[in-house]
Motif scaffolding. Sequence first.
Motif, PDB file in Angstrom:
ATOM      1  N   ILE A   5      25.574 -39.732  -5.347  1.00 21.74           N
ATOM      2  CA  ILE A   5      26.511 -40.314  -6.263  1.00 21.74           C
ATOM      3  C   ILE A   5      26.773 -41.633  -6.198  1.00 21.74           C
ATOM      4  N   VAL A   6      26.871 -42.485  -7.180  1.00 18.26           N
ATOM      5  CA  VAL A   6      27.196 -43.928  -7.401  1.00 18.26           C
ATOM      6  C   VAL A   6      28.651 -43.906  -8.200  1.00 18.26           C
ATOM      7  N   ALA A   7      29.548 -44.122  -7.568  1.00 13.84           N
ATOM      8  CA  ALA A   7      30.842 -44.236  -8.238  1.00 13.84           C
ATOM      9  C   ALA A   7      31.659 -45.579  -8.212  1.00 13.84           C
ATOM     10  N   GLY A   8      31.776 -45.863  -9.467  1.00 16.44           N
ATOM     11  CA  GLY A   8      32.567 -47.282  -9.583  1.00 16.44           C
ATOM     12  C   GLY A   8      34.252 -47.361  -9.761  1.00 16.44           C
ATOM     13  N   ASN A   9      34.748 -48.001  -8.772  1.00 17.64           N
ATOM     14  CA  ASN A   9      36.312 -48.064  -8.484  1.00 17.64           C
ATOM     15  C   ASN A   9      36.684 -49.458  -9.156  1.00 17.64           C
ATOM     16  N   TRP A  10      37.020 -49.615 -10.308  1.00 14.38           N
ATOM     17  CA  TRP A  10      37.430 -50.716 -10.933  1.00 14.38           C
ATOM     18  C   TRP A  10      38.880 -51.169 -10.519  1.00 14.38           C
ATOM     19  N   ASN A  27      27.131 -47.770 -19.761  1.00 13.61           N
ATOM     20  CA  ASN A  27      26.380 -46.712 -20.820  1.00 13.61           C
ATOM     21  C   ASN A  27      25.159 -47.096 -21.202  1.00 13.61           C
ATOM     22  N   GLU A  28      25.060 -48.174 -21.679  1.00 15.18           N
ATOM     23  CA  GLU A  28      23.687 -48.788 -22.365  1.00 15.18           C
ATOM     24  C   GLU A  28      22.676 -48.948 -21.244  1.00 15.18           C
ATOM     25  N   ALA A  29      22.904 -49.377 -20.200  1.00  9.19           N
ATOM     26  CA  ALA A  29      21.784 -49.436 -19.030  1.00  9.19           C
ATOM     27  C   ALA A  29      21.376 -48.181 -18.675  1.00  9.19           C
ATOM     28  N   PRO A 217      23.965 -54.378  -4.329  1.00  8.60           N
ATOM     29  CA  PRO A 217      22.772 -54.107  -4.521  1.00  8.60           C
ATOM     30  C   PRO A 217      21.841 -54.564  -3.217  1.00  8.60           C
ATOM     31  N   SER A 218      22.181 -55.489  -2.559  1.00 10.28           N
ATOM     32  CA  SER A 218      21.463 -55.941  -1.509  1.00 10.28           C
ATOM     33  C   SER A 218      21.511 -55.027  -0.307  1.00 10.28           C
ATOM     34  N   ASN A 219      22.457 -54.396  -0.087  1.00 15.39           N
ATOM     35  CA  ASN A 219      22.757 -53.492   1.271  1.00 15.39           C
ATOM     36  C   ASN A 219      22.639 -52.051   0.850  1.00 15.39           C
ATOM     37  N   GLY A 236      34.362 -54.151  -5.820  1.00 24.18           N
ATOM     38  CA  GLY A 236      33.917 -55.443  -6.399  1.00 24.18           C
ATOM     39  C   GLY A 236      32.819 -55.337  -7.319  1.00 24.18           C
ATOM     40  N   ALA A 237      31.670 -54.870  -6.692  1.00 25.95           N
ATOM     41  CA  ALA A 237      30.394 -54.843  -7.422  1.00 25.95           C
ATOM     42  C   ALA A 237      30.372 -54.100  -8.524  1.00 25.95           C
ATOM     43  N   SER A 238      31.406 -53.004  -8.940  1.00 24.43           N
ATOM     44  CA  SER A 238      31.428 -52.151 -10.218  1.00 24.43           C
ATOM     45  C   SER A 238      31.752 -52.887 -11.266  1.00 24.43           C
ATOM     46  N   LEU A 239      32.321 -54.121 -11.076  1.00 26.46           N
ATOM     47  CA  LEU A 239      32.921 -54.754 -12.255  1.00 26.46           C
ATOM     48  C   LEU A 239      31.877 -55.705 -13.029  1.00 26.46           C
ATOM     49  N   ASP A 240      30.734 -55.518 -12.667  1.00 30.28           N
ATOM     50  CA  ASP A 240      29.645 -56.141 -13.230  1.00 30.28           C
ATOM     51  C   ASP A 240      28.459 -55.190 -13.600  1.00 30.28           C
ATOM     52  N   ALA A 241      28.001 -55.021 -14.844  1.00 31.51           N
ATOM     53  CA  ALA A 241      27.339 -53.738 -15.050  1.00 31.51           C
ATOM     54  C   ALA A 241      25.912 -54.122 -14.229  1.00 31.51           C
ATOM     55  N   GLU A 242      25.410 -55.392 -14.264  1.00 24.86           N
ATOM     56  CA  GLU A 242      24.115 -55.579 -13.646  1.00 24.86           C
ATOM     57  C   GLU A 242      24.095 -55.329 -12.155  1.00 24.86           C
ATOM     58  N   SER A 243      25.236 -55.684 -11.410  1.00 27.30           N
ATOM     59  CA  SER A 243      25.318 -55.299  -9.898  1.00 27.30           C
ATOM     60  C   SER A 243      25.652 -53.862  -9.625  1.00 27.30           C
ATOM     61  N   PHE A 244      26.259 -53.150 -10.505  1.00 27.69           N
ATOM     62  CA  PHE A 244      26.513 -51.866 -10.438  1.00 27.69           C
ATOM     63  C   PHE A 244      25.240 -50.943 -10.686  1.00 27.69           C
ATOM     64  N   MET A 245      24.553 -51.464 -11.611  1.00 22.47           N
ATOM     65  CA  MET A 245      23.158 -50.767 -11.950  1.00 22.47           C
ATOM     66  C   MET A 245      22.383 -50.998 -10.761  1.00 22.47           C
ATOM     67  N   GLY A 246      22.458 -52.335 -10.263  1.00 23.33           N
ATOM     68  CA  GLY A 246      21.361 -52.459  -8.868  1.00 23.33           C
ATOM     69  C   GLY A 246      21.585 -51.451  -7.955  1.00 23.33           C
TER      70      GLY A 246
END
Length: 251
Positions: A5-10, A27-29, A217-219, A236-246
């Motif tokens: 599971i990868v969960a974002g905490n905004w 969602n789009e990604a 995404p790097s670690n 923090g990294a969930s606040l940007d769709a690209e880094s979250f998807m990474g």
Amino acid sequence: MRKNIVAGNWKMNTTLAEGVKLAKDVNEALKGFTPNCDVVIAVPFTHLASVNAVIDSSKLGLGAENCADHVKGAYTGEVSAAMVASTGATYVILGHSERRQYYGETSEILKTKVALALENNLTPIFCIGEVLEERENGSYLEVVKKQIEDALFEMSAADFSKLILAYEPVWAIGTGKTATDDQAEEMHAFIRKVIADKYGAEVAENTSILYGGSCKPSNAPQLFAKPNVDGGLIGGASLDAESFMGIVKAF
Ligand code: PGA
């Protein structure tokens, strides 16, 4: 078998419009491919219903970041588990270190919140983790064991099996200082053993244990490669769709 599971905490970020846009972007990604993990976003209460309306719940889970420790009534400003569930959300983060530290949440309070979440069919993402001093004085394993025992070990095995755990060393949250993959693995394996000793090997093997604290995404690939690390709780990294998807793609 347990899920990855990868969960974002905004946390307390994004206006409603910004949050709806971010949710739409994630969602789009997710439309183009099937990730090797479940993906969840935990968003502010004010955003839940609007975000629920723009995401495909079969691909992206929705959660709150907290819920009240009362069923309903004269608790001005609080949001109940039933209210959270009524928005369409199916997860709730409980026991985050920021709630424990700034809002005085004790294991007693958390016990009640977990019970109310489960009564309302919400899946708790229950956070545990030591502060820097406890890491440095070597008491970190005992500290986390006690957090689990005090808040969760009065539960039946059937109820415990509904939980997701998130190990978040407080010294790594928002600091840019990640636990090493070996530090995470040591703790996650220990947590699994604590669960096995109480509820048996099968429950322990089936419990997803996420890592949180400056995961990026790097670690993420290194952390998620560890056998007992079943994903991440991402601030923090969930606040940007690209880094979250990474991070999602790290699996
Ligand atoms: P962070 O937060 O990724 O910004 O360190 C993680 C969390 O607190 O859940």
